[in-house]
Scaffold this active site. Structure first.
Site, PDB file in Angstrom:
ATOM      1  N   ASP A 152      25.111  -3.885 -28.086  1.00 11.00           N
ATOM      2  CA  ASP A 152      24.939  -3.721 -26.590  1.00 11.00           C
ATOM      3  C   ASP A 152      25.025  -2.159 -26.673  1.00 11.00           C
ATOM      4  OD1 ASP A 152      25.021  -3.483 -23.774  1.00 11.00           O
ATOM      5  OD2 ASP A 152      25.855  -5.595 -23.805  1.00 11.00           O
ATOM      6  N   THR A 227      15.765  -8.998 -38.382  1.00 16.17           N
ATOM      7  CA  THR A 227      16.171  -9.858 -37.298  1.00 16.17           C
ATOM      8  C   THR A 227      15.114  -9.595 -36.082  1.00 16.17           C
ATOM      9  OG1 THR A 227      16.970  -7.548 -36.088  1.00 16.17           O
ATOM     10  CG2 THR A 227      18.702  -8.848 -37.661  1.00 16.17           C
TER      11      THR A 227
END
Lengths: 252, 435
Positions: A152, A227
């Protein structure tokens, strides 16, 4: 569980969990003290819960095998799944703050274990706040690899302290990493990439891998491809910013 | 302002109650007590109260409750800090304020390095700051800037201690952790090398003390916690060596079934250096628990349970003076709401705590009468503010302090409905999210 037709969260064809039933916000507040159990110390981590094939009973007398890879903020588990078959004898764990996402990864691992007997027994996931509780899970020098993939960014300057890579948290990560272990970070946000690289560069217990070392490491390629986040960035033609560092002994 | 109803008697931040604190000079040249913003010091050599001099531009003396007060190991410095976000370093020779450091947040713990060169302080956000003091030359310095040393992510730091050999700095937090970090040669660059984590407490850690002898120079640490235990640790490895259930020993473990209540937390502890005696203060316990620590077997055991002051003295702060063998204690509070005397303190002393023989005689640990205390009634008048208070007031104060400590350090466990309600009434939550 696969036989249960009434369970819509698992795909009938693959038996794997369907993402749309595990939707969650991308962002979770790392400052809140959520209501999940924390092991009092690394000795209290229940290996038989995570790796039943390796540890059939809760009281493991053989404590020689320990978790060596940790994926911090593992998201939907893409990296772990790729690593599991690449390093079948290594125990690895994903740490994720979001409840639903952790559930998804749990289901995914269970489904893969069922579909591929003998495989994926070395990978697991735990819902926890790794910024506060890493020392509760891992002993000093236990890990050989740590992953921080697309963390983040916390764009606002007042929120920079919430970033998962910071000069203070690197002290704790250095503690759980053995000398010679590697920390892998990647992001598609340039400013965050700079931030992480600077934090690592300035920390006395980390040094950068050389480009030859990066070439030689099979894991490095997985950072951007394994990912879901990485695949999305590639699809959108975005740039990624990598910082891969080795844990070194501090100079006296 | 919150919509949710106040729970547990949450108080307005501006007038939060604070426990009275006591600190003793290493060779008992003076005794300091802090009650709210008042820093009271009695000089035992001159046998008179000290008047502190502070010429700093930040303003003289403290404006809000002092949360920590301690002397440096060499006795030359005294540091006081607290809710006014100021850390003041005083010279014990001239009683001038040598330097005032501004903190961004309220200060919750302080430590002075053994050589008197550095002051470390921790704020409620988990950052430990360090400021270097110039060689003491008695001059007043302009407010210095502190730099971060290390951090416990988002956790209130309750205690900071330097190891006796100066090699490590220990920090304890409300998330049950104790961290031992190598104190480097250039600490202003940060302390990055963590030696160990001492994990084992099941509630916030409230206090730390070091034990050491020539035989065991690296020392051991004892810690007190909200889980009602005192634990003994080896900081080199982080291993838990022994634990003592002091709450149980004092007969205080409640079977009242109120889970939200933090019962009988250890509020303070101190030891004589060789660890032969560890004095422990517990919430709601009218006295102190004396523990013995055997460094060769690495065990803790109960030495004695001492009740004090005819049964109404619940100490809020303790300190031992090893050279005189006196245990100084204070009970008291400031900003006590709903009381005629919002600010009160009483000092008591127990003698004979430097005796290290294992079979302790009952007559050895004597509570001293007012006139037997060094400094006598002059000291008591100065440090307490008054010579006598009603007994009930102290009990009310103790209850209020217990609630305040619980509110600060114990994680509130909300039921699922309450948690959902709190999430709904958060004013920054977006209603709709699509990803």
């Amino acid at each position: 569980m696969l036989e249960n037709e009434a369970n819509p969260t698992l795909s009938k064809s693959t038996g794997l969990p369907r993402k749309r039933f595990y939707r969650a916000r991308a962002h979770s507040n790392p400052l809140s003290d959520s209501h999940f159990p924390i092991p009092i110390s690394p000795h209290h981590v229940d290996y038989s819960l995570h790796y039943p094939q390796f540890f059939p009973s809760p009281d493991q007398t053989d404590s020689s095998k320990k978790i060596q890879f940790a994926d911090i903020g593992c998201g939907f588990g893409g990296l772990l799944i790729s690593l599991a078959t690449l390093f079948p004898e290594t125990l690895m764990i994903g740490m994720e703050l979001r409840d639903k996402v952790t559930e998804y990864v749990k289901e995914r691992i269970l489904a893969l274990r069922t579909a591929n007997p003998g495989q994926y027994q070395n990978v697991s996931v735990v819902r926890t706040n790794s910024m506060k509780y890493i020392p509760n899970y891992f002993e000093k020098g236990q890990l050989s690899k740590m992953f921080f993939l697309f963390p983040d960014p916390h764009f606002k300057e007042k929120n920079h302290r919430r970033r998962v890579i910071s000069r203070f948290l690197l002290d704790e990560y250095a503690y759980v990493l053995q000398v010679g272990a590697v920390i892998y970070t990647i992001t598609d946000v340039e400013e965050l990439g700079e931030w992480m690289k600077t934090c690592l560069k300035e920390h006395p217990m980390f040094e950068a891998l050389t480009s030859q070392e990066l070439e030689a490491d099979p894991v490095v390629k997985l950072l951007s491809s394994a990912t879901e986040e990485g695949q999305k960035v590639a699809r959108n033609g975005g740039q990624t910013f990598r910082a891969v560092y080795r844990r070194i002994a501090p100079s006296l | 302002m919150e919509d949710t109803p106040m729970e547990f008697g949450e108080s307005n931040k501006d007038t939060e109650i604070a426990p009275a604190l006591i600190a003793v000079h290493p060779t008992q040249e003076s005794v300091a007590a802090a009650v709210g913003p008042d820093l009271r010091i009695f000089d035992l050599r001159q046998n008179s109260a000290v008047s502190l001099k502070d010429d700093s531009s930040v303003g003289s003396l403290h404006k809000d409750s002092i949360r920590v007060v301690r002397y440096g190991a060499n006795g030359k410095l005294l540091v006081s800090a607290g809710d006014d976000k100021l850390v003041k370093v005083w010279s014990t020779e001239s009683w001038h304020c040598i330097t005032t450091v501004c903190s961004e947040k309220r200060v919750s713990a302080v430590a002075i390095s053994n050589d008197g060169l550095y002051v470390c302080f921790a704020d409620k956000f988990g950052v430990v700051w360090i400021v270097d003091l110039d060689r003491p030359d008695g001059q007043v310095h302009v407010g210095k800037k502190a730099v971060p040393l290390l951090s416990h992510y988002c956790s209130i730091i309750t205690s900071l201690e330097f190891s006796p050999d100066g090699k490590f700095i220990l920090s304890a937090d409300r998330d049950f952790k104790i961290r031992a970090t190598v104190f480097p040669k250039n600490p202003l660059d940060g302390a990055h090398e963590i030696q160990s984590f001492c994990l084992g407490h099941t509630e916030f850690v409230s206090c730390l003390a070091f034990l050491w002898t020539e035989e065991y120079p690296q020392g051991f640490v004892v810690s007190g916690s909200g889980d009602s235990t005192v634990r003994l640790w080896d900081i080199l490895s982080g291993s838990l060596l022994d634990a003592c259930e002091v709450g149980e020993k004092a007969g205080l473990l409640g079977s009242n079934g109120r889970e939200a209540e933090c019962y009988s937390a250890v509020t303070d502890l101190c030891s004589n250096p060789d660890g032969s005696l560890v004095a422990v203060a517990l919430q709601s316990f009218q006295g102190i628990i004396l523990l013995k620590c055997n460094l060769s077997t690495q065990t803790l055991s109960l030495a004695k349970v001492v009740s004090i002051g005819g049964g109404t003295f619940i100490p809020t702060s303790l300190q031992m003076c090893s050279s005189t063998g006196l245990l100084w204690m204070v009970t008291g509070v400031s900003n006590l709401r709903g009381s005629e005397c919002p600010s009160l303190a009483r000092v008591r002393v127990i003698s004979g705590v430097n005796k290290s023989n294992s079979d302790s005689d009952t007559r050895e640990h004597q509570e001293l009468e007012d006139n037997e205390i060094p400094g006598g009634t002059s000291l008591l008048k100065n440090l307490q503010g008054s010579l006598s208070y009603g007994e009930e007031v102290f009990l009310a104060a103790a209850e209020a302090l217990k609630t305040a400590m619980s509110n600060l350090l114990v994680k509130k466990q909300y039921s699922t409905e309450k948690r959902d309600f709190r999430k709904r009434t958060r004013n920054d939550k977006k209603i709709k999210q699509r990803k």
